[in-house]
Write a protein that holds these residues in place. Structure first.
Motif, PDB file in Angstrom:
ATOM      1  N   GLY A   9     100.289-105.308  26.288  1.00 48.38           N
ATOM      2  CA  GLY A   9      98.905-105.154  26.725  1.00 48.38           C
ATOM      3  C   GLY A   9      97.975-106.112  26.007  1.00 48.38           C
ATOM      4  N   ASN A  10      98.206-106.301  24.717  1.00 39.01           N
ATOM      5  CA  ASN A  10      97.386-107.242  23.959  1.00 39.01           C
ATOM      6  C   ASN A  10      97.606-108.673  24.436  1.00 39.01           C
ATOM      7  OD1 ASN A  10      96.287-105.236  22.388  1.00 39.01           O
ATOM      8  ND2 ASN A  10      97.715-105.527  20.693  1.00 39.01           N
ATOM      9  N   LEU A  11      98.841-109.025  24.740  1.00 41.34           N
ATOM     10  CA  LEU A  11      99.145-110.390  25.174  1.00 41.34           C
ATOM     11  C   LEU A  11      98.586-110.687  26.555  1.00 41.34           C
ATOM     12  CD1 LEU A  11     102.803-110.759  23.889  1.00 41.34           C
ATOM     13  CD2 LEU A  11     100.749-111.794  22.941  1.00 41.34           C
ATOM     14  N   GLU A  12      98.462-109.656  27.403  1.00 40.33           N
ATOM     15  CA  GLU A  12      97.928-109.874  28.744  1.00 40.33           C
ATOM     16  C   GLU A  12      96.452-110.256  28.701  1.00 40.33           C
ATOM     17  OE1 GLU A  12      98.828-106.285  30.809  1.00 40.33           O
ATOM     18  OE2 GLU A  12     100.942-106.787  31.018  1.00 40.33           O
ATOM     19  N   HIS A  13      95.743-109.839  27.656  1.00 37.93           N
ATOM     20  CA  HIS A  13      94.326-110.125  27.561  1.00 37.93           C
ATOM     21  C   HIS A  13      94.022-111.501  26.971  1.00 37.93           C
ATOM     22  CE1 HIS A  13      93.142-106.232  28.922  1.00 37.93           C
ATOM     23  NE2 HIS A  13      93.927-105.650  28.045  1.00 37.93           N
ATOM     24  N   LEU A  14      95.022-112.173  26.435  1.00 40.64           N
ATOM     25  CA  LEU A  14      94.766-113.490  25.856  1.00 40.64           C
ATOM     26  C   LEU A  14      94.303-114.455  26.938  1.00 40.64           C
ATOM     27  CD1 LEU A  14      97.728-114.010  23.389  1.00 40.64           C
ATOM     28  CD2 LEU A  14      95.353-113.557  22.829  1.00 40.64           C
TER      29      LEU A  14
END
Length: 126
Positions: free
Chosen positions: A91-96
């Motif tokens: 989820g964190n990587l999708e927001h990059l």
């Protein structure tokens, strides 16, 4: 010559990946000296996470005749925690790159100027 050197370095690097308990092999003999609690907890965690090392751990548990029922709940909790961690990480990587600042930087015009420095032309962009 560079290709040969690259192949040798890559081979040494991949061979070095087997150290510190990390390995791409699924040999059950890796778990011969593993304590019962660690083996059982890691087995249940591997089952929950879908890890390829669950089968050799199970084989070693059967070979050693270990009763893993006391460690089942702890292993399942550990596996669920690992899955939750990786879902949060995904989820964190999708927001990059999807915030407004990065979108503004992508659409902002780039200003460049070229100057002669020494014997060559140098371009500066801001």
């Amino acid at each position: 010559m560079k290709k040969l050197l690259g192949i040798v370095v890559l081979g040494l690097f991949l061979q070095g990946c087997g150290g510190a308990g990390i390995s791409f092999t699924t040999d059950k003999n890796r778990y011969v000296n593993t304590p019962e609690s660690t083996l059982c907890i890691d087995y249940y965690e591997a089952l929950i996470t879908g890890n390829i090392h669950s089968t050799p751990r199970r084989e070693m548990i059967e070979e050693r005749g270990i009763d893993c029922s006391p460690y089942k709940e702890e292993g399942i909790i550990k596996g669920e925690a690992t899955n939750a961690y990786y879902e949060k990480l995904k989820g964190n990587l999708e927001h990059l790159g999807s915030n407004t600042t990065s979108n503004n930087l992508k659409t902002r015009p780039i200003n460049c100027s070229t100057r002669k420095v020494g014997g060559y032309n140098r371009t500066f962009c801001y």
